[in-house]
Design a protein around this motif. Structure first.
Motif, PDB file in Angstrom:
ATOM      1  N   VAL A 104     -63.733 -67.027 -75.946  1.00 57.57           N
ATOM      2  CA  VAL A 104     -64.392 -66.074 -75.053  1.00 57.57           C
ATOM      3  C   VAL A 104     -63.655 -66.016 -73.717  1.00 57.57           C
ATOM      4  O   VAL A 104     -63.427 -64.952 -73.149  1.00 57.57           O
ATOM      5  CB  VAL A 104     -65.882 -66.446 -74.832  1.00 57.57           C
ATOM      6  CG1 VAL A 104     -66.517 -65.573 -73.762  1.00 57.57           C
ATOM      7  CG2 VAL A 104     -66.646 -66.330 -76.138  1.00 57.57           C
ATOM      8  N   GLY A 105     -63.235 -67.172 -73.211  1.00 56.38           N
ATOM      9  CA  GLY A 105     -62.515 -67.229 -71.939  1.00 56.38           C
ATOM     10  C   GLY A 105     -61.179 -66.516 -71.983  1.00 56.38           C
ATOM     11  O   GLY A 105     -60.656 -66.108 -70.946  1.00 56.38           O
ATOM     12  N   LYS A 106     -60.622 -66.341 -73.173  1.00 58.48           N
ATOM     13  CA  LYS A 106     -59.335 -65.660 -73.292  1.00 58.48           C
ATOM     14  C   LYS A 106     -59.446 -64.171 -72.999  1.00 58.48           C
ATOM     15  O   LYS A 106     -58.446 -63.505 -72.775  1.00 58.48           O
ATOM     16  CB  LYS A 106     -58.748 -65.880 -74.688  1.00 58.48           C
ATOM     17  CG  LYS A 106     -58.262 -67.296 -74.878  1.00 58.48           C
ATOM     18  CD  LYS A 106     -57.713 -67.516 -76.266  1.00 58.48           C
ATOM     19  CE  LYS A 106     -57.309 -68.969 -76.424  1.00 58.48           C
ATOM     20  NZ  LYS A 106     -56.832 -69.270 -77.759  1.00 58.48           N
ATOM     21  N   LEU A 107     -60.662 -63.650 -73.016  1.00 56.38           N
ATOM     22  CA  LEU A 107     -60.839 -62.236 -72.698  1.00 56.38           C
ATOM     23  C   LEU A 107     -60.506 -61.950 -71.240  1.00 56.38           C
ATOM     24  O   LEU A 107     -60.141 -60.827 -70.898  1.00 56.38           O
ATOM     25  CB  LEU A 107     -62.286 -61.793 -72.991  1.00 56.38           C
ATOM     26  CG  LEU A 107     -62.687 -61.811 -74.454  1.00 56.38           C
ATOM     27  CD1 LEU A 107     -64.169 -61.509 -74.593  1.00 56.38           C
ATOM     28  CD2 LEU A 107     -61.855 -60.813 -75.239  1.00 56.38           C
ATOM     29  N   ILE A 108     -60.660 -62.956 -70.395  1.00 53.45           N
ATOM     30  CA  ILE A 108     -60.321 -62.791 -68.981  1.00 53.45           C
ATOM     31  C   ILE A 108     -59.386 -63.900 -68.552  1.00 53.45           C
ATOM     32  O   ILE A 108     -59.492 -65.027 -69.024  1.00 53.45           O
ATOM     33  CB  ILE A 108     -61.582 -62.787 -68.083  1.00 53.45           C
ATOM     34  CG1 ILE A 108     -62.396 -64.067 -68.292  1.00 53.45           C
ATOM     35  CG2 ILE A 108     -62.415 -61.551 -68.309  1.00 53.45           C
ATOM     36  CD1 ILE A 108     -63.521 -64.254 -67.314  1.00 53.45           C
ATOM     37  N   LEU A 109     -58.469 -63.565 -67.702  1.00 48.00           N
ATOM     38  CA  LEU A 109     -57.554 -64.540 -67.134  1.00 48.00           C
ATOM     39  C   LEU A 109     -58.213 -65.065 -65.869  1.00 48.00           C
ATOM     40  O   LEU A 109     -58.989 -64.368 -65.246  1.00 48.00           O
ATOM     41  CB  LEU A 109     -56.244 -63.822 -66.798  1.00 48.00           C
ATOM     42  CG  LEU A 109     -55.029 -64.625 -66.420  1.00 48.00           C
ATOM     43  CD1 LEU A 109     -54.640 -65.577 -67.554  1.00 48.00           C
ATOM     44  CD2 LEU A 109     -53.867 -63.673 -66.162  1.00 48.00           C
ATOM     45  N   GLY A 110     -57.929 -66.280 -65.478  1.00 44.04           N
ATOM     46  CA  GLY A 110     -58.490 -66.802 -64.242  1.00 44.04           C
ATOM     47  C   GLY A 110     -58.238 -65.834 -63.090  1.00 44.04           C
ATOM     48  O   GLY A 110     -57.201 -65.179 -63.038  1.00 44.04           O
ATOM     49  N   SER A 111     -59.180 -65.746 -62.170  1.00 45.01           N
ATOM     50  CA  SER A 111     -59.073 -64.742 -61.110  1.00 45.01           C
ATOM     51  C   SER A 111     -57.853 -64.969 -60.224  1.00 45.01           C
ATOM     52  O   SER A 111     -57.198 -64.007 -59.823  1.00 45.01           O
ATOM     53  CB  SER A 111     -60.341 -64.714 -60.268  1.00 45.01           C
ATOM     54  OG  SER A 111     -60.537 -65.955 -59.613  1.00 45.01           O
ATOM     55  N   ASN A 112     -57.519 -66.227 -59.899  1.00 49.14           N
ATOM     56  CA  ASN A 112     -56.327 -66.472 -59.089  1.00 49.14           C
ATOM     57  C   ASN A 112     -55.067 -66.053 -59.840  1.00 49.14           C
ATOM     58  O   ASN A 112     -54.190 -65.398 -59.281  1.00 49.14           O
ATOM     59  CB  ASN A 112     -56.229 -67.935 -58.666  1.00 49.14           C
ATOM     60  CG  ASN A 112     -57.127 -68.266 -57.501  1.00 49.14           C
ATOM     61  OD1 ASN A 112     -57.416 -67.412 -56.666  1.00 49.14           O
ATOM     62  ND2 ASN A 112     -57.570 -69.500 -57.426  1.00 49.14           N
ATOM     63  N   ALA A 113     -54.966 -66.442 -61.097  1.00 53.63           N
ATOM     64  CA  ALA A 113     -53.788 -66.084 -61.893  1.00 53.63           C
ATOM     65  C   ALA A 113     -53.670 -64.565 -62.002  1.00 53.63           C
ATOM     66  O   ALA A 113     -52.579 -63.998 -61.849  1.00 53.63           O
ATOM     67  CB  ALA A 113     -53.864 -66.713 -63.277  1.00 53.63           C
ATOM     68  N   GLN A 114     -54.771 -63.904 -62.236  1.00 52.47           N
ATOM     69  CA  GLN A 114     -54.762 -62.447 -62.364  1.00 52.47           C
ATOM     70  C   GLN A 114     -54.307 -61.795 -61.056  1.00 52.47           C
ATOM     71  O   GLN A 114     -53.477 -60.884 -61.061  1.00 52.47           O
ATOM     72  CB  GLN A 114     -56.140 -61.945 -62.767  1.00 52.47           C
ATOM     73  CG  GLN A 114     -56.171 -60.455 -63.018  1.00 52.47           C
ATOM     74  CD  GLN A 114     -57.518 -60.007 -63.533  1.00 52.47           C
ATOM     75  OE1 GLN A 114     -58.516 -60.713 -63.439  1.00 52.47           O
ATOM     76  NE2 GLN A 114     -57.559 -58.812 -64.074  1.00 52.47           N
ATOM     77  N   ARG A 115     -54.819 -62.267 -59.946  1.00 49.40           N
ATOM     78  CA  ARG A 115     -54.447 -61.699 -58.650  1.00 49.40           C
ATOM     79  C   ARG A 115     -52.971 -61.936 -58.354  1.00 49.40           C
ATOM     80  O   ARG A 115     -52.293 -61.063 -57.820  1.00 49.40           O
ATOM     81  CB  ARG A 115     -55.327 -62.273 -57.543  1.00 49.40           C
ATOM     82  CG  ARG A 115     -56.739 -61.693 -57.629  1.00 49.40           C
ATOM     83  CD  ARG A 115     -57.703 -62.236 -56.592  1.00 49.40           C
ATOM     84  NE  ARG A 115     -57.135 -62.351 -55.276  1.00 49.40           N
ATOM     85  CZ  ARG A 115     -57.282 -63.439 -54.509  1.00 49.40           C
ATOM     86  NH1 ARG A 115     -57.962 -64.475 -54.927  1.00 49.40           N
ATOM     87  NH2 ARG A 115     -56.753 -63.470 -53.312  1.00 49.40           N
ATOM     88  N   ILE A 116     -52.461 -63.113 -58.703  1.00 51.09           N
ATOM     89  CA  ILE A 116     -51.042 -63.394 -58.484  1.00 51.09           C
ATOM     90  C   ILE A 116     -50.197 -62.453 -59.332  1.00 51.09           C
ATOM     91  O   ILE A 116     -49.243 -61.843 -58.839  1.00 51.09           O
ATOM     92  CB  ILE A 116     -50.711 -64.871 -58.790  1.00 51.09           C
ATOM     93  CG1 ILE A 116     -51.391 -65.784 -57.758  1.00 51.09           C
ATOM     94  CG2 ILE A 116     -49.201 -65.099 -58.811  1.00 51.09           C
ATOM     95  CD1 ILE A 116     -51.440 -67.248 -58.163  1.00 51.09           C
ATOM     96  N   LEU A 117     -50.545 -62.317 -60.606  1.00 49.63           N
ATOM     97  CA  LEU A 117     -49.784 -61.434 -61.485  1.00 49.63           C
ATOM     98  C   LEU A 117     -49.781 -59.993 -60.983  1.00 49.63           C
ATOM     99  O   LEU A 117     -48.761 -59.311 -61.041  1.00 49.63           O
ATOM    100  CB  LEU A 117     -50.355 -61.480 -62.902  1.00 49.63           C
ATOM    101  CG  LEU A 117     -50.082 -62.758 -63.690  1.00 49.63           C
ATOM    102  CD1 LEU A 117     -50.944 -62.808 -64.933  1.00 49.63           C
ATOM    103  CD2 LEU A 117     -48.617 -62.869 -64.036  1.00 49.63           C
ATOM    104  N   LEU A 118     -50.912 -59.528 -60.480  1.00 53.75           N
ATOM    105  CA  LEU A 118     -51.015 -58.143 -60.032  1.00 53.75           C
ATOM    106  C   LEU A 118     -50.400 -57.902 -58.659  1.00 53.75           C
ATOM    107  O   LEU A 118     -49.859 -56.828 -58.399  1.00 53.75           O
ATOM    108  CB  LEU A 118     -52.483 -57.708 -60.025  1.00 53.75           C
ATOM    109  CG  LEU A 118     -53.156 -57.642 -61.391  1.00 53.75           C
ATOM    110  CD1 LEU A 118     -54.647 -57.354 -61.238  1.00 53.75           C
ATOM    111  CD2 LEU A 118     -52.488 -56.600 -62.272  1.00 53.75           C
TER     112      LEU A 118
END
Length: 133
Positions: A104-118
């Motif tokens: 289930v957690g794989k549906l979303i990436l951690g918020s910090n990781a997501q923000r860094i990637l974006l």
């Protein structure tokens, strides 16, 4: 220049190890960013962290990697700090450690990781820890 964040976790340590490997391979410098809230650490925890960073820096230096440790206490959070330092240093790469997640957690990436990637101004290398056997 490669930028990596310091976290005293298994994932954080894997990120730093991979960043040192990548810096050695590319023959470039490494900046380790420590995001610290002003009142967030005890003296004992700060001493422990500083000792670990000294070992990391010494090992990297032996491999020919110049290391700069930036302790930031006036900024907002880890993601913002990494992106800001990458911009300030004109980094060629940001390295982050990722933790394993449940299905289930794989549906979303951690918020910090997501923000860094974006928000990153350069490519991002995301690494996972070795799977326990």
């Amino acid at each position: 220049m490669i930028v990596v964040g310091y976290l005293a976790t298994r994932e954080g340590r894997q990120g730093i190890a991979s960043a040192v490997d990548e810096a050695a391979r590319r023959k470039t410098a490494l900046t380790i960013v420590v995001s610290e809230k002003a009142a967030g650490l005890t003296d004992e925890a700060r001493t422990e962290r500083d000792s670990e960073l000294e070992v990391i820096s010494s090992d990297a230096t032996r491999r020919g990697v110049e290391v700069d440790v930036q302790v930031l206490s006036q900024r907002h959070d880890v993601a913002e700090d990494l992106v800001a330092v990458a911009q300030e240093t004109n980094a060629e790469l940001i390295v982050i450690g990722l933790r394993r997640r449940s299905p289930v957690g794989k549906l979303i990436l951690g918020s910090n990781a997501q923000r860094i990637l974006l928000d990153a101004p350069c490519p991002v290398l995301a690494v996972k820890t070795e799977r326990a056997r």
